[in-house]
Design a protein around this motif. Structure first.
Motif, PDB file in Angstrom:
ATOM      1  N   ASP A  65      31.933 -12.415   6.873  1.00 21.72           N
ATOM      2  CA  ASP A  65      32.915 -13.625   7.400  1.00 21.72           C
ATOM      3  C   ASP A  65      34.211 -13.453   6.549  1.00 21.72           C
ATOM      4  O   ASP A  65      35.192 -14.053   7.157  1.00 21.72           O
ATOM      5  N   ALA A  72      36.798 -12.585  10.058  1.00 25.22           N
ATOM      6  CA  ALA A  72      37.024 -13.562  10.954  1.00 25.22           C
ATOM      7  C   ALA A  72      38.146 -13.792  11.061  1.00 25.22           C
ATOM      8  O   ALA A  72      38.555 -13.409  12.549  1.00 25.22           O
ATOM      9  N   GLY A  73      39.557 -12.943  10.413  1.00 26.79           N
ATOM     10  CA  GLY A  73      40.860 -13.489  10.453  1.00 26.79           C
ATOM     11  C   GLY A  73      41.473 -12.338  11.266  1.00 26.79           C
ATOM     12  O   GLY A  73      42.499 -11.998  11.416  1.00 26.79           O
ATOM     13  N   GLU A  74      40.631 -10.617  10.524  1.00 29.53           N
ATOM     14  CA  GLU A  74      41.171  -9.549  10.438  1.00 29.53           C
ATOM     15  C   GLU A  74      41.479  -9.109  12.325  1.00 29.53           C
ATOM     16  O   GLU A  74      40.601  -8.855  13.216  1.00 29.53           O
ATOM     17  N   CYS A  80      28.516 -11.126  13.828  1.00 31.79           N
ATOM     18  CA  CYS A  80      30.432 -11.714  13.470  1.00 31.79           C
ATOM     19  C   CYS A  80      29.495 -13.440  14.732  1.00 31.79           C
ATOM     20  O   CYS A  80      29.504 -14.305  13.973  1.00 31.79           O
ATOM     21  N   GLU A  81      29.363 -13.045  15.858  1.00 35.38           N
ATOM     22  CA  GLU A  81      29.045 -14.892  16.801  1.00 35.38           C
ATOM     23  C   GLU A  81      27.496 -15.222  16.501  1.00 35.38           C
ATOM     24  O   GLU A  81      28.023 -16.515  16.184  1.00 35.38           O
ATOM     25  N   ARG A  89      27.732 -16.034  13.213  1.00 33.46           N
ATOM     26  CA  ARG A  89      28.358 -16.102  12.340  1.00 33.46           C
ATOM     27  C   ARG A  89      29.413 -17.293  12.100  1.00 33.46           C
ATOM     28  O   ARG A  89      30.249 -17.629  11.139  1.00 33.46           O
ATOM     29  N   GLY A  90      29.718 -17.631  13.028  1.00 38.44           N
ATOM     30  CA  GLY A  90      30.738 -18.376  14.164  1.00 38.44           C
ATOM     31  C   GLY A  90      31.749 -17.616  14.593  1.00 38.44           C
ATOM     32  O   GLY A  90      32.657 -18.891  14.784  1.00 38.44           O
ATOM     33  N   PHE A  91      31.843 -16.290  14.804  1.00 38.30           N
ATOM     34  CA  PHE A  91      33.539 -16.213  15.353  1.00 38.30           C
ATOM     35  C   PHE A  91      33.181 -15.492  16.261  1.00 38.30           C
ATOM     36  O   PHE A  91      32.098 -14.271  16.300  1.00 38.30           O
ATOM     37  N   THR A  92      34.320 -14.617  17.033  1.00 37.85           N
ATOM     38  CA  THR A  92      34.090 -13.913  17.791  1.00 37.85           C
ATOM     39  C   THR A  92      35.386 -12.680  17.129  1.00 37.85           C
ATOM     40  O   THR A  92      36.523 -12.313  17.053  1.00 37.85           O
ATOM     41  N   PRO A  93      35.255 -11.339  16.769  1.00 43.65           N
ATOM     42  CA  PRO A  93      36.195 -10.299  16.464  1.00 43.65           C
ATOM     43  C   PRO A  93      37.326 -10.640  17.383  1.00 43.65           C
ATOM     44  O   PRO A  93      37.437 -10.770  18.120  1.00 43.65           O
ATOM     45  N   ARG A  94      38.287 -10.462  17.025  1.00 42.94           N
ATOM     46  CA  ARG A  94      39.840  -9.998  17.605  1.00 42.94           C
ATOM     47  C   ARG A  94      40.481  -9.010  17.535  1.00 42.94           C
ATOM     48  O   ARG A  94      40.728  -8.328  16.749  1.00 42.94           O
TER      49      ARG A  94
END
Length: 299
Positions: free
Chosen positions: A186, A189-191, A212-213, A215-220
């Motif tokens: 978690d 998520a913004g890294e 990651c997905e 956990r609700g996000f895709t790595p940027r």
């Protein structure tokens, strides 16, 4: 002219007598004499002077004997060399590694041990990405490879799992997440992530991205580079963060820190041995055996 003619001729030349030469060759004197006569007819000159109690070489016979011995000696050396090649004692093996595989101790230990135990086999070593390895192996330009997790597995190649290792998060010095016992997914998520270009290491991050997905996000992903060492150096320069196999910690970059990620059982980095079973040389087969042995011992 056949090889047996050379052997018959040299036996007579060394024994100076057809009877002794025939006994040595396990044949009768008349057939041996006939074979020598046929050889002389083919050559167009006499090899021996026939005498009451034996034979003597003529001058052309002396000259021919010297070259006949050299020819048989060369042939014997060729047979010996070919036999050693067939047994994997001499030859050449072309090995390719991906950059991250080159940092794994299993790869370097196996190559060093192979050099020491097989001094007659030359090693051609190259470091290229996984996509290039698969292409070059399919084209017969590489014999053996050690890589991570290819997305393409052609049917003519054999993939064998050598090891599984945890992944490590690479953070620049001063990053707020340094110091945590294990960084949570978690928190990432913004890294901004730097990945090895996925045509080069296509399967390396798939499990991590799926985790990651979940956990609700895709790595940027802000950058993709051809080598893991490049990714680590970009992290050191403040370009983002990256994820590498744990063995990459052997790369001592003073401006980064390697950290564990919580739940890393879900995304491990495999290490595979790739060979070409249908066209495998004896030397490559010997190397494969050694690498698999080291893999079993390190498991």
């Amino acid at each position: 002219m056949e090889l047996r003619h050379l052997r018959y001729f040299l036996a007579v030349a060394e024994e100076r007598q057809f009877t002794r030469a025939a006994a040595r060759l396990h044949m009768q004197p008349p057939p041996l004499s006939q074979q020598i006569q046929e050889l002389e007819q083919e050559l167009g000159f006499a090899l021996f002077l026939r005498q009451p109690r034996g034979v003597e070489l003529t001058a052309p016979g002396e000259a021919f004997a010297e070259h006949a011995r050299a020819a048989l000696r060369t042939l014997e050396q060729g047979v010996t060399h070919a036999r050693r090649v067939s047994q994997g004692q001499v030859g050449r093996v072309r090995i390719a590694l991906t950059s991250s595989a080159a940092f794994h101790p299993l790869a370097t230990t196996a190559i060093r041990a192979f050099r020491e135990t097989h001094p007659g086999i030359s090693i051609e070593l190259s470091e290229i990405n996984a996509a290039e390895i698969i292409e070059m192996m399919s084209n017969g330009q590489i014999d053996v490879a050690i890589l991570r997790k290819p997305i393409e597995t052609p049917a003519d190649l054999r993939f064998e799992l050598l090891a599984q290792e945890r992944m490590r998060l690479v953070l620049p010095l001063g990053h707020a997440l340094i110091g945590a016992r294990a960084v949570s997914l978690d928190a990432l998520a913004g890294e901004p992530f730097i990945f090895v270009r996925r045509p080069g290491a296509p399967g390396m991050y798939a499990d991590f991205i799926r985790a990651c997905e979940a956990r609700g996000f895709t790595p940027r992903v802000v950058d993709e580079v051809p080598r893991m060492v490049t990714a680590i150096n970009l992290v050191a320069a403040g370009g983002g963060v990256t994820l590498v196999p744990a063995s990459m910690q052997r790369y001592r970059q003073e401006s980064v820190r390697y950290c564990r990620v919580a739940g890393d059982d879900a995304f491990r980095a495999p290490l595979h041995l790739v060979t070409r079973p249908e066209t495998q040389s004896p030397a490559a087969a010997r190397f494969r055996e050694m690498v698999l042995k080291f893999g079993r011992e390190s498991a």
